[in-house]
Motif scaffolding. Sequence first.
Motif, PDB file in Angstrom:
ATOM      1  N   ALA A  13      12.304  65.100  89.135  1.00 20.48           N
ATOM      2  CA  ALA A  13      13.651  65.536  89.534  1.00 20.48           C
ATOM      3  C   ALA A  13      13.932  65.232  91.001  1.00 20.48           C
ATOM      4  O   ALA A  13      15.092  65.104  91.393  1.00 20.48           O
ATOM      5  CB  ALA A  13      13.805  67.027  89.264  1.00 20.48           C
ATOM      6  N   ARG A  14      12.870  65.069  91.801  1.00 25.87           N
ATOM      7  CA  ARG A  14      13.031  64.790  93.238  1.00 25.87           C
ATOM      8  C   ARG A  14      13.145  63.300  93.514  1.00 25.87           C
ATOM      9  O   ARG A  14      13.433  62.902  94.626  1.00 25.87           O
ATOM     10  CB  ARG A  14      11.848  65.349  94.014  1.00 25.87           C
ATOM     11  CG  ARG A  14      11.752  66.858  93.910  1.00 25.87           C
ATOM     12  CD  ARG A  14      10.632  67.351  94.700  1.00 25.87           C
ATOM     13  NE  ARG A  14      11.074  67.393  96.098  1.00 25.87           N
ATOM     14  CZ  ARG A  14      10.377  67.932  97.062  1.00 25.87           C
ATOM     15  NH1 ARG A  14       9.212  68.453  96.820  1.00 25.87           N
ATOM     16  NH2 ARG A  14      10.834  67.945  98.293  1.00 25.87           N
ATOM     17  N   GLU A  15      12.872  62.446  92.506  1.00 24.55           N
ATOM     18  CA  GLU A  15      12.909  60.991  92.717  1.00 24.55           C
ATOM     19  C   GLU A  15      14.316  60.500  92.944  1.00 24.55           C
ATOM     20  O   GLU A  15      15.274  61.001  92.460  1.00 24.55           O
ATOM     21  CB  GLU A  15      12.300  60.250  91.508  1.00 24.55           C
ATOM     22  CG  GLU A  15      10.821  60.423  91.398  1.00 24.55           C
ATOM     23  CD  GLU A  15      10.241  59.618  90.245  1.00 24.55           C
ATOM     24  OE1 GLU A  15      10.879  59.492  89.188  1.00 24.55           O
ATOM     25  OE2 GLU A  15       9.127  59.110  90.425  1.00 24.55           O
ATOM     26  N   GLU A  58       5.521  60.136  80.125  1.00 25.78           N
ATOM     27  CA  GLU A  58       5.923  61.236  79.247  1.00 25.78           C
ATOM     28  C   GLU A  58       4.752  61.757  78.421  1.00 25.78           C
ATOM     29  O   GLU A  58       4.950  62.539  77.482  1.00 25.78           O
ATOM     30  CB  GLU A  58       7.041  60.767  78.304  1.00 25.78           C
ATOM     31  CG  GLU A  58       8.332  60.422  79.010  1.00 25.78           C
ATOM     32  CD  GLU A  58       8.960  61.632  79.691  1.00 25.78           C
ATOM     33  OE1 GLU A  58       8.898  62.742  79.130  1.00 25.78           O
ATOM     34  OE2 GLU A  58       9.502  61.464  80.799  1.00 25.78           O
ATOM     35  N   ALA A  59       3.546  61.341  78.748  1.00 26.03           N
ATOM     36  CA  ALA A  59       2.376  61.744  77.969  1.00 26.03           C
ATOM     37  C   ALA A  59       2.196  63.254  77.979  1.00 26.03           C
ATOM     38  O   ALA A  59       2.400  63.915  78.988  1.00 26.03           O
ATOM     39  CB  ALA A  59       1.113  61.082  78.523  1.00 26.03           C
ATOM     40  N   THR A  60       1.817  63.794  76.841  1.00 20.59           N
ATOM     41  CA  THR A  60       1.411  65.188  76.754  1.00 20.59           C
ATOM     42  C   THR A  60       0.050  65.301  77.428  1.00 20.59           C
ATOM     43  O   THR A  60      -0.857  64.521  77.137  1.00 20.59           O
ATOM     44  CB  THR A  60       1.314  65.634  75.277  1.00 20.59           C
ATOM     45  OG1 THR A  60       2.603  65.469  74.669  1.00 20.59           O
ATOM     46  CG2 THR A  60       0.860  67.071  75.167  1.00 20.59           C
ATOM     47  N   GLY A  94       7.652  67.201  85.865  1.00 22.14           N
ATOM     48  CA  GLY A  94       9.103  67.265  85.736  1.00 22.14           C
ATOM     49  C   GLY A  94       9.784  67.584  87.069  1.00 22.14           C
ATOM     50  O   GLY A  94      10.819  67.002  87.409  1.00 22.14           O
ATOM     51  N   ALA A  95       9.169  68.472  87.839  1.00 19.41           N
ATOM     52  CA  ALA A  95       9.739  68.815  89.151  1.00 19.41           C
ATOM     53  C   ALA A  95       9.659  67.623  90.098  1.00 19.41           C
ATOM     54  O   ALA A  95      10.608  67.363  90.849  1.00 19.41           O
ATOM     55  CB  ALA A  95       8.990  70.012  89.737  1.00 19.41           C
TER      56      ALA A  95
END
Length: 153
Positions: free
Chosen positions: A151-153, A113-115, A147-148
């Motif tokens: 979402a595929r995991e 989640e690192a920026t 993020g994309a």
Amino acid sequence: MTDDDAPIVLTDMVAEFRGPTWTLSNFAEHPMDIDGHRYATVEHYFQAMKAVSAEDHDCIRDAATPDEAKRLGREVDLVPDWRDRRTDVMRRALAAKFTPDSEAGRFLLATGEATLIEGNDWGDQLWGVSDGRGRNLLGVLLMERRGALRARE
């Protein structure tokens, strides 16, 4: 990529794409195929897409290094709507580099989640942050891509 190669994120931020986080750099060599052409780096693709002529595009695509591709990209006639297209061009390049089954894609996911901040000392305040200021579009697009992938995991 092995677990030992995964980026070590000790904070909630990756402040630059050098050393252990070099994979995130547009200059990191992770060849990709887009529209029937092979590009050595994201930088090669991005700079080539600026060119009006196919000859200039191919010259940039075939540049020996990402530095050379960047230099050549500064010398060509730009496609008329480049400023409007450039973010989508970068997004497409990052999608080609950071695929679910690629080493680069796994590396990006391992940032958690690192920026992600494209910290730089060459004054780029559009794609990164320099002297504490900048839009950091590259970092934003990398986090979007992460993020994309997630979402595929």
